[in-house]
Design a protein around this motif. Structure first.
Motif, mmCIF file in Angstrom:
data_model
loop_
_atom_site.group_PDB
_atom_site.id
_atom_site.type_symbol
_atom_site.label_atom_id
_atom_site.label_comp_id
_atom_site.label_asym_id
_atom_site.label_seq_id
_atom_site.Cartn_x
_atom_site.Cartn_y
_atom_site.Cartn_z
ATOM 1 N N UNK A 1 -67.794 -7.212 56.604
ATOM 2 C CA UNK A 1 -68.331 -7.263 57.965
ATOM 3 C C UNK A 1 -68.211 -8.672 58.544
ATOM 4 N N UNK A 2 -68.519 -9.673 57.735
ATOM 5 C CA UNK A 2 -68.423 -11.054 58.207
ATOM 6 C C UNK A 2 -66.976 -11.424 58.501
ATOM 7 N N UNK A 3 -66.055 -11.005 57.638
ATOM 8 C CA UNK A 3 -64.625 -11.280 57.863
ATOM 9 C C UNK A 3 -64.145 -10.619 59.150
ATOM 10 N N UNK A 4 -64.614 -9.398 59.394
ATOM 11 C CA UNK A 4 -64.228 -8.708 60.623
ATOM 12 C C UNK A 4 -64.763 -9.444 61.845
ATOM 13 N N UNK A 5 -65.983 -9.966 61.741
ATOM 14 C CA UNK A 5 -66.541 -10.732 62.856
ATOM 15 C C UNK A 5 -65.744 -12.007 63.096
ATOM 16 N N UNK A 6 -65.358 -12.680 62.029
ATOM 17 C CA UNK A 6 -64.529 -13.890 62.164
ATOM 18 C C UNK A 6 -63.223 -13.553 62.869
ATOM 19 N N UNK A 7 -62.681 -12.370 62.587
ATOM 20 C CA UNK A 7 -61.433 -11.943 63.212
ATOM 21 C C UNK A 7 -61.580 -11.447 64.633
ATOM 22 N N UNK A 8 -62.810 -11.431 65.156
ATOM 23 C CA UNK A 8 -63.019 -11.038 66.545
ATOM 24 C C UNK A 8 -63.270 -9.568 66.768
ATOM 25 N N UNK A 9 -63.558 -8.815 65.688
ATOM 26 C CA UNK A 9 -63.763 -7.378 65.831
ATOM 27 C C UNK A 9 -65.092 -7.023 66.469
ATOM 28 N N UNK A 10 -66.040 -7.951 66.470
ATOM 29 C CA UNK A 10 -67.340 -7.667 67.054
ATOM 30 C C UNK A 10 -68.413 -8.557 66.465
ATOM 31 N N UNK A 11 -69.649 -8.229 66.749
ATOM 32 C CA UNK A 11 -70.790 -8.971 66.231
ATOM 33 C C UNK A 11 -71.227 -8.379 64.902
ATOM 34 N N UNK A 12 -71.653 -9.243 63.998
ATOM 35 C CA UNK A 12 -72.139 -8.810 62.685
ATOM 36 C C UNK A 12 -73.583 -9.261 62.501
ATOM 37 N N UNK A 13 -74.339 -8.472 61.756
ATOM 38 C CA UNK A 13 -75.741 -8.776 61.434
ATOM 39 C C UNK A 13 -75.808 -8.984 59.938
ATOM 40 N N UNK A 14 -76.228 -10.187 59.523
ATOM 41 C CA UNK A 14 -76.117 -10.516 58.102
ATOM 42 C C UNK A 14 -77.149 -11.568 57.716
ATOM 43 N N UNK A 15 -77.235 -11.827 56.420
ATOM 44 C CA UNK A 15 -78.064 -12.924 55.942
ATOM 45 C C UNK A 15 -77.482 -14.249 56.425
ATOM 46 N N UNK A 16 -78.347 -15.104 56.962
ATOM 47 C CA UNK A 16 -77.876 -16.398 57.442
ATOM 48 C C UNK A 16 -77.174 -17.173 56.329
ATOM 49 N N UNK A 17 -77.657 -17.048 55.103
ATOM 50 C CA UNK A 17 -77.083 -17.814 54.006
ATOM 51 C C UNK A 17 -75.635 -17.398 53.727
ATOM 52 N N UNK A 18 -75.306 -16.129 53.950
ATOM 53 C CA UNK A 18 -73.923 -15.689 53.773
ATOM 54 C C UNK A 18 -73.020 -16.216 54.891
ATOM 55 N N UNK A 19 -73.578 -16.343 56.083
ATOM 56 C CA UNK A 19 -72.780 -16.809 57.226
ATOM 57 C C UNK A 19 -72.705 -18.328 57.313
ATOM 58 N N UNK A 20 -73.566 -19.020 56.592
ATOM 59 C CA UNK A 20 -73.713 -20.472 56.755
ATOM 60 C C UNK A 20 -72.392 -21.249 56.647
ATOM 61 N N UNK A 21 -71.534 -21.013 55.637
ATOM 62 C CA UNK A 21 -70.277 -21.782 55.574
ATOM 63 C C UNK A 21 -69.399 -21.567 56.803
ATOM 64 N N UNK A 22 -69.391 -20.359 57.342
ATOM 65 C CA UNK A 22 -68.564 -20.058 58.522
ATOM 66 C C UNK A 22 -69.183 -20.631 59.794
ATOM 67 N N UNK A 23 -70.493 -20.725 59.828
ATOM 68 C CA UNK A 23 -71.152 -21.374 60.963
ATOM 69 C C UNK A 23 -70.835 -22.867 60.968
ATOM 70 N N UNK A 24 -70.892 -23.476 59.784
ATOM 71 C CA UNK A 24 -70.609 -24.912 59.675
ATOM 72 C C UNK A 24 -69.166 -25.237 60.046
ATOM 73 N N UNK A 25 -68.249 -24.305 59.735
ATOM 74 C CA UNK A 25 -66.829 -24.536 60.019
ATOM 75 C C UNK A 25 -66.444 -24.134 61.432
ATOM 76 N N UNK A 26 -67.369 -23.553 62.191
ATOM 77 C CA UNK A 26 -67.077 -23.165 63.564
ATOM 78 C C UNK A 26 -66.395 -21.818 63.703
ATOM 79 N N UNK A 27 -66.271 -21.102 62.606
ATOM 80 C CA UNK A 27 -65.628 -19.785 62.683
ATOM 81 C C UNK A 27 -66.557 -18.725 63.270
ATOM 82 N N UNK A 28 -67.860 -18.960 63.172
ATOM 83 C CA UNK A 28 -68.863 -18.046 63.709
ATOM 84 C C UNK A 28 -69.926 -18.822 64.469
ATOM 85 N N UNK A 29 -70.597 -18.147 65.377
ATOM 86 C CA UNK A 29 -71.763 -18.683 66.074
ATOM 87 C C UNK A 29 -72.906 -17.684 65.951
ATOM 88 N N UNK A 30 -74.126 -18.199 65.875
ATOM 89 C CA UNK A 30 -75.305 -17.335 65.907
ATOM 90 C C UNK A 30 -75.605 -16.980 67.351
#
Length: 301
Positions: A232-261
């Motif tokens: 789900x997170x990979x799909x969100x990174x690819x622009x497929x839509x919004x994902x709902x997940x644990x912040x800790x799982x998304x944290x590396x992608x948030x830091x790298x700018x691949x995702x936004x909260x």
């Protein structure tokens, strides 16, 4: 009054018949004849003065009295086996084997960081980890413990929290948000593509949000459904839509700018990840050792 050897044998036979619901299968398991088992049950029922099994040509099932007796016998045997396991652990220098059924997210966040230390400290313990997001009855499936979100654990189990309360967030890629806009309220999600969640019990999960005393639960729309967080997170990174997940799982992608909260002031907190096991059994040494290592290293803070 202490039980005689023959009485213990009869009770053991009775328990196996209840487990298999069949004289023939129980006889095969015990390497006895079905006739011998039938005689033992008749003798047990006569001595106790109560019918324990309802028998027809097609099925065998315990009576209410038989079910109650089987539960007591099973609990007693569990206690005996736990005592023997603990004794063997001390005798063999904390050797033995444990089986744990674990959520994929828990395997990634809790177990992966601590396994090298655990295996180094307890080289004589054989640890089997089954990663499974579907809900299973850990006792019936032969596991010593399970690792799940605290709110999903059966009430008759002992649960030990191993993480802080979990923060859940909605995230999307900058490209998706530039194209579709950024939701300001949870209800705005109805006009977005959302990557929906199928839980281990088979239901579609409604996204939960909170802000102060306000609570919101949204049955989000979306063409993609996943029961696996990484996908789900990979799909969100690819622009497929919004994902709902644990912040800790998304944290590396948030830091790298691949995702936004999105809806950052509506983040939700849920029960911690917890290890759980049957309340009818003593905690195996290996499970207790794993709990202590996780608590010491505290991989989730």
């Amino acid at each position: 009054m202490p039980l005689k050897r023959g009485e213990i044998h009869e009770l053991s036979i009775f328990l196996v018949i209840v487990q298999y619901r069949s004289f023939r299968k129980a006889a095969d398991h015990l390497e006895l004849t079905a006739s011998a088992l039938s005689h033992s049950i008749k003798a047990l029922e006569a001595r106790l003065g109560v019918r324990l099994l309802n028998r027809t040509s097609r099925s065998v099932a315990p009576t209410a009295a038989g079910k109650a007796l089987a539960e007591k016998i099973s609990a007693g045997l569990d206690l005996i086996n736990s005592g023997l396991d603990e004794l063997n652990g001390h005798h063999r220098g904390a050797a033995g084997s444990i089986r744990i059924n674990v959520l994929r997210d828990a395997a990634s966040l809790l177990l992966r960081p601590v396994l090298p230390v655990f295996l180094q400290r307890f080289p004589n313990i054989e640890l089997e980890i089954a990663v499974d997001d579907h809900f299973v009855d850990v006792t019936a499936e032969g596991f010593d413990a399970g690792l799940r979100y605290g709110g999903t654990i059966p009430e008759d189990m002992i649960a030990v929290p191993l993480s802080p309360p979990l923060k859940w967030v909605a995230v999307g890629s900058p490209d998706y948000l530039d194209r579709h806009g950024r939701p300001e309220l949870p209800k705005d999600l109805h006009s977005h593509d959302c990557i929906r969640i199928r839980t281990g019990r088979g239901q579609i999960y409604k996204w939960e949000f909170e802000r102060g005393e306000e609570r919101s639960e949204i049955d989000v729309p979306g063409a993609l459904i996943s029961g696996e967080s990484d996908l789900a997170i990979s799909a969100a990174i690819g622009g497929a839509g919004l994902s709902y997940c644990l912040e800790q799982l998304a944290r590396p992608h948030l830091a790298a700018g691949r995702l936004e909260v999105v809806l950052s002031d509506w983040a939700s907190f849920g029960p911690p990840l917890s290890i759980y096991y049957s309340s009818r059994r003593q905690l195996p040494f290996g499970v207790d050792a794993l709990i202590q290592v996780i608590r010491e290293l505290s991989p989730m803070g």
